[in-house]
Design an enzyme around this catalytic site. Sequence first.
Site, PDB file in Angstrom:
ATOM      1  N   HIS A  80       0.786  -1.234   0.000  1.00 41.87           N
ATOM      2  CA  HIS A  80       0.000   0.000   0.000  1.00 41.87           C
ATOM      3  C   HIS A  80       0.820   1.288   0.000  1.00 41.87           C
ATOM      4  O   HIS A  80       0.270   2.370  -0.232  1.00 41.87           O
ATOM      5  CB  HIS A  80      -0.924   0.005   1.226  1.00 41.87           C
ATOM      6  CG  HIS A  80      -2.249   0.660   0.996  1.00 41.87           C
ATOM      7  ND1 HIS A  80      -2.439   1.698   0.112  1.00 41.87           N
ATOM      8  CD2 HIS A  80      -3.460   0.432   1.529  1.00 41.87           C
ATOM      9  CE1 HIS A  80      -3.702   2.078   0.129  1.00 41.87           C
ATOM     10  NE2 HIS A  80      -4.340   1.319   0.982  1.00 41.87           N
ATOM     11  N   TYR A 125     -12.607   6.079  10.177  1.00 37.92           N
ATOM     12  CA  TYR A 125     -11.810   6.475   9.021  1.00 37.92           C
ATOM     13  C   TYR A 125     -12.460   5.921   7.756  1.00 37.92           C
ATOM     14  O   TYR A 125     -12.790   4.736   7.684  1.00 37.92           O
ATOM     15  CB  TYR A 125     -10.384   5.931   9.135  1.00 37.92           C
ATOM     16  CG  TYR A 125      -9.546   6.101   7.886  1.00 37.92           C
ATOM     17  CD1 TYR A 125      -8.768   7.238   7.706  1.00 37.92           C
ATOM     18  CD2 TYR A 125      -9.538   5.134   6.887  1.00 37.92           C
ATOM     19  CE1 TYR A 125      -8.006   7.403   6.560  1.00 37.92           C
ATOM     20  CE2 TYR A 125      -8.776   5.280   5.728  1.00 37.92           C
ATOM     21  CZ  TYR A 125      -8.013   6.419   5.576  1.00 37.92           C
ATOM     22  OH  TYR A 125      -7.258   6.586   4.432  1.00 37.92           O
ATOM     23  N   SER A 179     -11.515   6.230   3.550  1.00 37.28           N
ATOM     24  CA  SER A 179     -10.542   6.758   2.611  1.00 37.28           C
ATOM     25  C   SER A 179     -11.225   7.501   1.471  1.00 37.28           C
ATOM     26  O   SER A 179     -12.241   7.064   0.943  1.00 37.28           O
ATOM     27  CB  SER A 179      -9.701   5.605   2.052  1.00 37.28           C
ATOM     28  OG  SER A 179      -8.784   6.077   1.095  1.00 37.28           O
ATOM     29  N   THR A 234      -4.600  10.335  -0.526  1.00 35.94           N
ATOM     30  CA  THR A 234      -5.925  10.223   0.093  1.00 35.94           C
ATOM     31  C   THR A 234      -6.119  11.314   1.140  1.00 35.94           C
ATOM     32  O   THR A 234      -5.175  11.943   1.603  1.00 35.94           O
ATOM     33  CB  THR A 234      -6.118   8.859   0.796  1.00 35.94           C
ATOM     34  OG1 THR A 234      -5.167   8.741   1.862  1.00 35.94           O
ATOM     35  CG2 THR A 234      -5.962   7.711  -0.183  1.00 35.94           C
TER      36      THR A 234
END
Length: 454
Positions: free
Chosen positions: A164, A279, A281, A292
Amino acid sequence: MSQYPNLMASTRLPQTGRDSLRRYPDSRHIVLMRGGRFYSFDIIEPDGLSIVPASTIRARLSECLADSRPAAEFPVGVLTSADRDVWTKERQKLAHASKTNSASLEAIDSALFLVCLDESQQTSDSALCHAFLHSGDGANRWWDKSLCLMAILPVGEFAVSFEHSWGDGVAVSRYFNEVFNDSNRRPGLSSGQSESLAADSASVRRLEFDLDDSLKASIATCREQLSARTADLDLDFWQFDGFGKSSAKRAGLSPDSVSQTAIQLAYYWLSGGATAPTYESCSTAAFRRGRTETIRSATSATKEFCRLAGGSEPAPTDQLLAALKAASDAHSTLTKDAAMGKGWDRHLFALRCMSERRAGGAVPRLFTDPAYRKINEIVLSTSTLSMPAVKIGGFAPVSPAGLGVGYAIEDSSMGCVATAYKSSSRSSAEFMRCYQRACLLLADVIGKALDAKK
């Protein structure tokens, strides 16, 4: 577009303190893993412009599958799951141990992408999610590679995972859709094609590693540690058919906000009426080198909806619909602001990083304030992967006591993969029961609203 060059022919390289990303623009080969062993073959012609014929690629895959050796006793890929500084030291030992090791590492690093072939008879959604997410003891993975294609044989299930740090879901989703559409529109081989395959052993290279007792001990330790971590991961999957984005849109609601409200209501029931730092994204690809921003999906509006819907006797439908509309509007505003660089999480994060790098490392009091710390202890980490090419996507929680919720909402269905750690007080199964209940309630409220319009 800055993320696309990192999608293939790149890798994360471990280094003390901070890793680096390396690209290999002239790469023409892939690396296949099976049973913890490595194989390499070209899929791009020597001219660097055209793809090797599909039938040739299939012959080379078959050559890898024909290897009758047992699974590797000491699978080197497990080392990539270790603490990054630990892996840095082990990789240096591995590379310096022999020229064979150094050449194998170079072949893996420079590959266009990785293909991992696992073998299992499991067909349940939850079992498949577990297998794709971590493969148990990690013996058949190389976590540093930017893009990894995974298939489980003989059941024929397929998934993609990606490292990632180089990029986000936008680039990978584009890849998903392009491959899915092209494969359906003009498949290189049909599923019923049974042409004889000529042996192509000369084109397949086996990548070997010379391991001394120290490296074998490190592999065994990493494998044991990873097995313990993955055994601690609780995972559940559910898909709700008959309700989805088409109904939400007809009711004037944002489909993503409906999904997020379902998650908030599920947590409200799970926790006995609490709200959690959440959270979601949001891509900032509109900006050069954009990554992001955070959508803070837990809002005053979602809290009010949960209060009205989450009691022993839900409020009347008209009140619930009004509260749901308010939650949808608030979420849409947050989403637009985040996409256009008007969020606040990334700005504050950048300022914190800058202050930490100053002489002395002193940071403004804001970053040590209990409230700031609290909102950054993410309990509900959520991300959507809604597209026809993908059934579902998932990931582990980002905090020890958190939940990881990968969700999707399609035209006539919605669902999620929920993860939690067994060592915490959370349970993915309990969350999923609450999520199912929340989806049914939302479908009922929206359904009644649509019926009233007729």
